[in-house]
Design a protein around this motif. Structure first.
Motif, PDB file in Angstrom:
ATOM      1  N   ARG A  65       0.827  -1.206   0.000  1.00  0.00           N
ATOM      2  CA  ARG A  65       0.000   0.000   0.000  1.00  0.00           C
ATOM      3  C   ARG A  65       0.864   1.259   0.000  1.00  0.00           C
ATOM      4  NH1 ARG A  65      -3.148  -3.175   4.018  1.00  0.00           N
ATOM      5  NH2 ARG A  65      -4.992  -3.997   2.918  1.00  0.00           N
ATOM      6  N   GLY A  66       1.996   1.198   0.697  1.00  0.00           N
ATOM      7  CA  GLY A  66       2.905   2.339   0.681  1.00  0.00           C
ATOM      8  C   GLY A  66       3.467   2.594  -0.704  1.00  0.00           C
ATOM      9  N   ARG A  69       0.723   4.185  -2.782  1.00  0.00           N
ATOM     10  CA  ARG A  69       0.545   5.606  -2.428  1.00  0.00           C
ATOM     11  C   ARG A  69       1.637   6.460  -3.056  1.00  0.00           C
ATOM     12  NH1 ARG A  69      -0.900   3.540   2.675  1.00  0.00           N
ATOM     13  NH2 ARG A  69       1.242   3.848   3.441  1.00  0.00           N
ATOM     14  N   SER A  73      -1.531   5.948  -6.126  1.00  0.00           N
ATOM     15  CA  SER A  73      -2.657   5.017  -5.934  1.00  0.00           C
ATOM     16  C   SER A  73      -3.351   4.649  -7.247  1.00  0.00           C
ATOM     17  CB  SER A  73      -3.678   5.596  -4.952  1.00  0.00           C
ATOM     18  OG  SER A  73      -3.088   5.826  -3.692  1.00  0.00           O
ATOM     19  N   ARG A  76      -6.910   2.713  -7.439  1.00  0.00           N
ATOM     20  CA  ARG A  76      -8.201   3.288  -7.057  1.00  0.00           C
ATOM     21  C   ARG A  76      -9.130   3.405  -8.259  1.00  0.00           C
ATOM     22  NH1 ARG A  76      -6.517   8.238  -2.968  1.00  0.00           N
ATOM     23  NH2 ARG A  76      -5.865   6.915  -1.209  1.00  0.00           N
TER      24      ARG A  76
END
Length: 505
Positions: A65-66, A69, A73, A76
Motif C-alpha cells: 500500500r505504501g 501511495r 494510488s 483506485r
C-alpha cells in the motif's frame, strides 16, 4: 498425428509476430531488468514459512500500500475480477478475458508466472505490454521506492503488481482480471476496495505451498478466501474437498456475498485431431435464467480440467453480466471459449520438421492435481497402444514431487528422462534430477499392476528431450511416438526456447 504442426495456440503464433518482436520478447531492456533484478525475488529463493497467511508471519500489505501511495494510488477506481485458487487460475483468466474481448470490452490481465518474458504478465487485450512501456514503468515505479518515498523495501512481485495496476489505469481498461500470486489474504494483489471487486473467483483449491500457507488444507483455503470482499459476487469453481468449500462459503456469508456455482453444464465429445490443430468438442448447456441454450462448440484448451475451468469462467461472465457488463451474452461467451488459448498448457506440436517426427507436447503441471489432469488428458488425446509416451521432467524442489510422480505415472509412459532447469532464473529452488528419479521409483513400488519403463537422468533439458524422443522413436507396429515436457512452467519455457531456436536456424 505425426504431422502435427504447432497449434494456433502456440506461444509463437500468439505473441511472436516477427523476428524483431522475438528479440523484444526474449529480453527486457537492460536498465529496467537490472532495476527489477535488484529486488528480493521470492520466486527464485522461495517463500518463508507462514508468509501467505493472515497472521503475524504473513507478508506486510502495508509495504504494498505504501508503494501504491507513492505512485499515486493507481489501483483506485479500477474495476477488477480477482481470481485465487490452486489450479486453473490461468485458464479461467484466459477464457474470461477472451469472452470480455469478444463482447467489446478493453481488458487488462495480470498473471504469473511467465514463460519467456516478464512482459507477458501484464497484458491488455491479449497483447503483452510493449518494451518501451515496460521500461518507462519500471523506471518510474522504481523511483517511487526511493529513500524519501516512505515505500519499501518492496519485492519483485510487489513491484510487478504495482506496474500492472499503473499500466491498466493509464490505458483506461474497462476491467482488469487479476490473479493472486500466493494465497490471497496477504498477497500483493489484495489491495482493492469492495466496490472495485466486480467478482471474486475461487478456482479449485488443493494442497500447495503448504509451509507458506499455514500447513493444512484449511489454512490454505482461509488464506485464499481473503480476496473475498464485502458484498461482492463470489464464483466457486469445483472444489474437490468439502472442507474447502465450507470455508469459502462461510467467508462469503460473513461478508454478505452471493455465491454462484455451476452456471453451466459441459459434456465432452471426442477430441478433434487435424493437420495443424487439436481441439476439444463440448456440448454446452447454460443454466442461467436469462440465457438458456444448448450447443456444441470446439475448445482449444483440452482435457476434463479445462471443461471444469470453462464452467467456472462462464459463471464469472454471468456474474459480471449481473454487475452491468451486459454485452457479455451467449455469442461472446461461446466465442471466448472457442478462441481462448494458454501457452504451456497441454500445448501440442511436433518435435521436428522432419517427415515422421515425434508428436511433442508441453504442460506446466507441477502439483499432484495438475499432474493428474495432465495424465488424464494424455490418455484421452493419445490413447495406448496407438501411441507410445515418454516424459522429460524438470521441477522445483519445494513442490510435492511424490504426488506429482504418482500422478504422471498413471499415463503409463514407456520411458522418462529427468533433468534440471533454473527456476525463475536461479538454480536455488531447482530439484536435482536424482531426487526426481528417487521419487519416481518410490511411486512405482506401490503401483498395481506394476509397469516397466526406462528411467534416465540427463544433464540438460535438450538431452532429456532427445532421450525421450529416442525412446519412443518410430514404431514398427504403426504406433505414434509422443513426448511430453512437464514438471514446471520453467521446464516448459526452456522447451519452447529450444523449439524457437531450432525454428530460427
Amino acid at each position: 498425428m505425426r504431422g502435427l504442426l504447432l497449434q494456433a495456440s502456440s506461444f509463437r503464433t500468439q505473441i511472436l509476430k516477427s523476428t524483431s518482436q522475438q528479440r523484444l520478447l526474449n529480453s527486457s531492456s537492460r536498465c529496467a531488468k537490472d532495476a527489477l533484478d535488484g529486488l528480493p525475488n521470492h520466486e527464485q529463493t522461495g517463500v518463508a514459512t507462514g508468509a501467505g497467511v493472515d497472521g503475524p508471519d504473513g507478508f506486510d500489505l502495508g509495504v504494498m500500500r505504501g508503494l501504491l501511495r507513492a505512485m499515486g494510488s493507481p489501483q483506485r477506481g479500477l474495476p477488477v475480477v480477482h481470481i485465487a485458487g490452486t489450479k486453473g487460475k490461468g485458464s479461467v483468466s484466459a477464457m474470461l478475458c477472451a469472452m470480455l474481448q469478444h463482447a467489446g470490452y478493453k481488458v487488462g490481465a495480470y498473471t504469473s508466472p511467465h514463460l519467456l518474458s516478464l512482459r507477458e504478465r501484464i497484458m491488455i487485450d491479449s497483447h503483452p505490454i510493449s518494451e518501451a512501456d515496460f521500461d518507462a514503468l519500471a523506471s518510474s515505479s522504481m523511483a517511487a521506492v526511493g529513500p524519501k518515498s516512505g515505500a519499501g523495501p518492496v519485492s519483485h512481485f510487489e513491484m510487478m503488481t504495482a506496474m500492472a495496476l499503473q499500466h491498466f489505469k493509464d490505458a483506461k481498461v474497462d476491467l482488469a482480471v487479476v490473479e493472486a500470486g500466493l494465497g490471497g489474504a496477504r498477497d500483493a494483489t489484495n489491495v482493492f476496495e469492495p466496490s472495485q471487486v466486480q467478482t471474486a473467483v475461487m478456482t479449485s483449491i488443493d494442497e500447495e505451498h503448504m509451509d507458506a500457507l499455514g500447513g493444512s488444507l484449511s489454512s490454505i483455503a482461509e488464506a485464499k478466501a481473503g480476496i473475498i470482499k464485502e458484498g461482492c459476487p463470489v464464483v466457486l469453481g469445483r472444489q474437490p474437498h468439502v472442507r474447502v468449500k465450507e470455508i469459502l462459503c462461510r467467508r462469503a456469508a460473513q461478508l454478505n456475498c452471493t455465491v454462484y456455482e455451476e452456471q453451466a453444464s459441459v459434456w465432452a465429445l471426442p477430441m478433434q485431431v487435424g493437420s495443424s490443430t487439436v481441439t476439444q468438442r463440448i456440448e454446452l448447456f447454460l443454466l442461467n435464467g436469462e440465457m438458456r441454450d444448448k450447443m456444441e462448440i470446439d475448445m482449444q484448451l483440452l482435457g476434463e480440467h479445462q471443461r471444469e475451468n470453462a464452467v467456472t469462467a462462464i459463471g464469472a461472465a454471468l456474474a459480471l453480466r449481473r454487475q452491468g457488463f451486459h454485452r457479455l451474452n451467449l455469442t461472446s461467451i461461446t466465442a471466448g471459449l472457442c478462441s481462448a488459448t494458454l501457452p504451456g498448457r497441454f500445448q501440442v506440436g511436433r518435435l521436428s520438421d522432419g517427415a515422421g517426427g515425434v508428436v511433442a507436447g508441453v504442460d506446466a503441471a507441477h502439483t499432484g492435481g495438475s499432474a493428474r489432469a495432465l495424465a488424464a488428458t494424455l490418455r484421452e488425446a493419445f490413447p495406448a497402444p496407438r501411441h507410445r509416451l515418454a516424459y522429460a521432467v524438470a521441477a522445483a524442489a519445494d513442490k510435492d514431487l511424490s504426488a506429482m510422480c504418482i500422478a504422471l505415472r498413471t499415463a503409463r509412459p514407456i520411458a522418462v528422462a529427468f533433468t534440471t532447469v533454473p527456476i525463475a532464473g536461479s538454480t536455488h529452488r531447482s530439484a536435482p534430477p536424482g531426487s526426481l528419479l528417487a521419487h519416481w521409483q518410490t511411486a512405482g513400488f506401490a503401483e498395481k499392476p506394476s509397469q516397466r519403463m526406462r528411467e534416465t537422468v540427463q544433464a540438460s533439458l535438450a538431452g532429456a528431450v532427445a532421450k525421450a524422443a529416442g525412446e519412443v522413436g518410430e514404431g514398427t507396429d504403426g504406433s505414434d511416438g509422443v513426448i511430453c515436457v512437464t514438471g514446471s512452467m520453467h521446464a516448459v519455457a526452456a522447451a519452447l526456447q529450444l523449439h524457437l531456436m531450432y525454428s530460427r536456424s
